[in-house]
Scaffold this motif. Structure first.
Motif, PDB file in Angstrom:
ATOM      1  N   GLU A 442      40.056  43.548  44.292  1.00 27.54           N
ATOM      2  CA  GLU A 442      39.793  43.186  45.684  1.00 27.54           C
ATOM      3  C   GLU A 442      38.520  42.350  45.751  1.00 27.54           C
ATOM      4  OE1 GLU A 442      39.665  46.663  48.098  1.00 27.54           O
ATOM      5  OE2 GLU A 442      41.783  47.177  47.786  1.00 27.54           O
ATOM      6  N   VAL A 443      38.587  41.282  46.506  1.00 32.68           N
ATOM      7  CA  VAL A 443      37.448  40.365  46.654  1.00 32.68           C
ATOM      8  C   VAL A 443      37.316  39.977  48.113  1.00 32.68           C
ATOM      9  CG1 VAL A 443      37.634  39.446  44.311  1.00 32.68           C
ATOM     10  CG2 VAL A 443      38.882  38.344  46.176  1.00 32.68           C
ATOM     11  N   LYS A 444      36.120  39.520  48.494  1.00 32.42           N
ATOM     12  CA  LYS A 444      35.893  38.999  49.843  1.00 32.42           C
ATOM     13  C   LYS A 444      35.812  37.479  49.844  1.00 32.42           C
ATOM     14  CE  LYS A 444      33.682  41.047  52.992  1.00 32.42           C
ATOM     15  NZ  LYS A 444      34.772  41.627  53.762  1.00 32.42           N
ATOM     16  N   GLN A 445      35.575  36.883  48.679  1.00 34.26           N
ATOM     17  CA  GLN A 445      35.542  35.439  48.584  1.00 34.26           C
ATOM     18  C   GLN A 445      36.966  34.903  48.428  1.00 34.26           C
ATOM     19  OE1 GLN A 445      33.837  37.454  46.501  1.00 34.26           O
ATOM     20  NE2 GLN A 445      31.806  37.351  47.424  1.00 34.26           N
ATOM     21  N   THR A 446      37.085  33.600  48.558  1.00 34.59           N
ATOM     22  CA  THR A 446      38.391  32.958  48.413  1.00 34.59           C
ATOM     23  C   THR A 446      38.609  32.414  47.005  1.00 34.59           C
ATOM     24  OG1 THR A 446      37.438  30.903  49.252  1.00 34.59           O
ATOM     25  CG2 THR A 446      38.505  32.358  50.853  1.00 34.59           C
TER      26      THR A 446
END
Length: 613
Positions: A442-446
């Motif tokens: 899971e990441v918050k960046q694109t």
């Protein structure tokens, strides 16, 4: 003997004292029948002087004492009122107490105090003086609802006065109850329109300043033998549907303040009889909203034949229903959804923020027939669905790069600011014979990176967008795969790295070596020259050798004689002697030696002599 007004238990400081004391805590004396009283029932110095040693006033005052009626032996004074309570509803204040005495003709009086009256002490409480019952109304005396007030009560029967009751402390805003709101009912087309007014509507003095903070709870039931209570949260102006026709329904409403944990009193019960609902096939039914990536569509169903039927979609800002005004004339038409024949409408253009809206559809046929559908509530951020993101894959060495395109397109900024999107990535290596375990990150960046991918392998990826604050998630994106290139032997990689490093070292070291070499030669040539001077110059006058690049010192000039011999035709010898100065420069001495010159001169002379002889 106790004085009038003293009960069975004296309050602090009550009774006779020998020395006068100053009033404490801002309490002042009040005249009562020739006597003045200090706090806690103290008698003033006018009485105390009777007990001053010497008793010079006793003879003068004793006849007056005989005129004061004293209680008979065995008779007790009046008891104090007990259980003093204050009841506050909105700005209406009432005081109540209990009294256990059995005396006839007993009346009650109350006093109050609050911070602004502290310098003047206790004051009589308006509306609560010489009251025959055990309660009184003092609404006119209280004007500050956020200040602490103190109240006390005592009983009086003729000359007998009870001690003051225990002081009651109250803060009006805390003990106040919310009064019943106003309620009006209107029966229309099988439904009942409910109109509620705030508890203190049209009043100058208000305990509750913000009328818009009230939340209303409506309780209603059918007035029959098998009635069942129903409860509903309503707006100040609301409509109750799904009621039985030609039936009597009763309603009562309550105003609450959830932020303060206060529940108000219910209004008086009001009843109304419902009418028959006019059923028409013209009205739009089954209204629903579909929303994806902030694109909103309203759908509805039509009934029967729709020849000549047009629809007009209207909306209302949600906050208007929270106002105390009738909002029936404040509906607006949705742009490009006026007089349409289709049964859907795109109303994305009216969504400008995070507020909520109400929508309804008006169906028209001809000039006289018109019907409004039921309303549907739209909370954009809750109603909207999140679409799957876009995915693109890229490779570099042993790294797999995952490039994510956020959902929403041109509405991405709005969704990013309100949803706080994160991304859940599924990736796995896919071979022809088996599918490896799916891994997740899971990441918050694109942009995300997967390290240590295997060569000559097929990797597949799917991505899902989700919002934790709203507990929303999108569907997974379409599966995207990429094939990693064949691997390179390790020995060849190491050899290539060595060659690259060697070339870099040569390119950097060669220029640096050339620069250092040239600098070294220049320094050596200037400070350490390679040529050596002749021995006669090197040791002459013990002077050190100086650099050719440094200025030379001026040398001494020596005088010398040159003798020349010449033989004439007659055979005579002519000797010419010419004395002239001869200077030798240090620069010339470096090329010729004095010893060699001298030796050469002597040899020439010897040769010349021999020839002459």
């Amino acid at each position: 003997m106790a004085e009038p007004g003293a009960g069975g238990a004296a309050e602090p400081g009550e009774g006779w004292t020998e020395e006068p004391e100053e009033p404490r805590d801002g309490w002042t004396e009040e005249p009562r029948d020739g006597w003045t009283e200090e706090p806690w029932g103290r008698w003033t110095a006018e009485r105390r002087r009777l007990w001053v040693p010497g008793g010079r006033w006793l003879a003068a005052v004793l006849p007056l004492l005989l005129l004061v009626p004293l209680p008979c032996a065995g008779q007790s004074s009046l008891p104090s009122p007990e259980d003093v309570q204050v009841h506050v509803v909105n700005t209406n204040f009432s005081l109540s107490w209990d009294y256990r005495g059995s005396d006839n003709g007993v009346t009650f009086s109350a006093q109050f105090q609050w911070p602004e009256l502290e310098p003047t002490g206790w004051q009589e409480l308006p509306g609560c003086q010489a009251v025959a019952g055990t309660g009184c109304d003092f609404s006119s005396a209280i004007s500050e609802y956020y200040d602490t007030h103190f109240v006390r009560v005592r009983a009086q029967a003729g000359p007998l006065v009870s001690p003051w009751s225990q002081v009651l402390q109250m803060l009006p805003e805390q003990v106040a109850q919310i009064g019943p709101p106003g309620l009006q009912l209107q029966s229309t087309n099988g439904a009942v329109k409910v109109m509620v007014s705030p508890p203190e509507a049209n009043q100058m003095r208000k305990m509750w300043i913000d009328d818009l903070s009230f939340k209303y709870n409506l309780v209603f039931w059918e007035n029959s033998s098998h009635a069942q209570l129903q409860s509903k949260k309503i707006f100040p102006v609301d409509t109750i549907d799904d009621l039985a026709p030609d039936s009597t329904y009763c309603f009562k409403v309550q105003a609450n303040l959830p932020s303060q944990g206060k529940q108000g009193l219910f209004s008086p019960t009001s009843c109304v009889r419902t009418t028959q609902k006019v059923n028409t096939l013209l009205c739009a039914t089954n209204l629903s909203v579909l929303a994806l990536n902030m694109e909103f569509h309203l759908l509805w169903s039509s009934q029967g034949s729709q020849d000549g039927v047009s629809y007009n979609v209207q909306y209302l800002f949600g906050y208007m229903k929270g106002l105390n005004d009738d909002y029936s004339g404040k509906w607006l038409s949705v742009p490009r959804c006026e007089n349409i024949s289709s049964t859907w409408c795109n109303f994305s253009s009216i969504i400008t923020g995070s507020g909520f809206y109400y929508l309804r559809v008006q169906a028209r046929q001809g000039h006289n027939k018109s019907c409004f559908s039921r309303e549907v509530k739209v909370d954009p951020l809750k109603t909207n669905g999140i679409g799957p993101p876009g995915v693109r894959l890229d490779l570099s060495d042993t790294l797999l790069h995952i490039l994510i395109s956020p959902p929403g397109g041109d509405k991405f900024k709005f969704m990013r600011e309100h949803y706080d999107l994160s991304y859940r990535i599924l990736y796995w290596r896919n071979s022809s014979d088996m599918k490896e375990e799916v891994k997740q990150k899971e990441v918050k960046q694109t942009i995300a990176t997967v390290a240590d991918v295997s060569p000559s392998s097929l990797y597949c990826v799917q991505v899902q967008a989700f919002s934790e604050p709203y507990n929303k998630s999108s569907a997974y994106s379409q599966q995207q795969c990429i094939h990693t290139p064949a691997g390179t032997p390790l020995a060849l990689i190491i050899f290539g790295i060595f060659l690259v490093a060697l070339v870099v070292v040569l390119l950097v070291a060669a220029p640096l070596g050339f620069v250092f070499y040239q600098a070294y030669n220049k320094i050596k040539y200037v400070f350490f020259p390679s040529c050596q001077p002749p021995l006669n110059i090197e040791g002459f006058a013990a002077q050190p050798f100086s650099s050719p690049y440094l200025p030379a010192a001026e040398e001494a000039v020596e005088s010398c004689s040159v003798i020349e011999a010449m033989v004439t035709e007659q055979g005579t010898l002519v000797v010419l002697t010419d004395c002239k100065p001869c200077s030798h420069s240090s620069r010339d001495s470096g090329n010729y030696s004095n010893d060699d010159t001298t030796a050469g001169s002597q040899g020439s002379r010897e040769t010349l002599g021999k020839e002459i002889l």
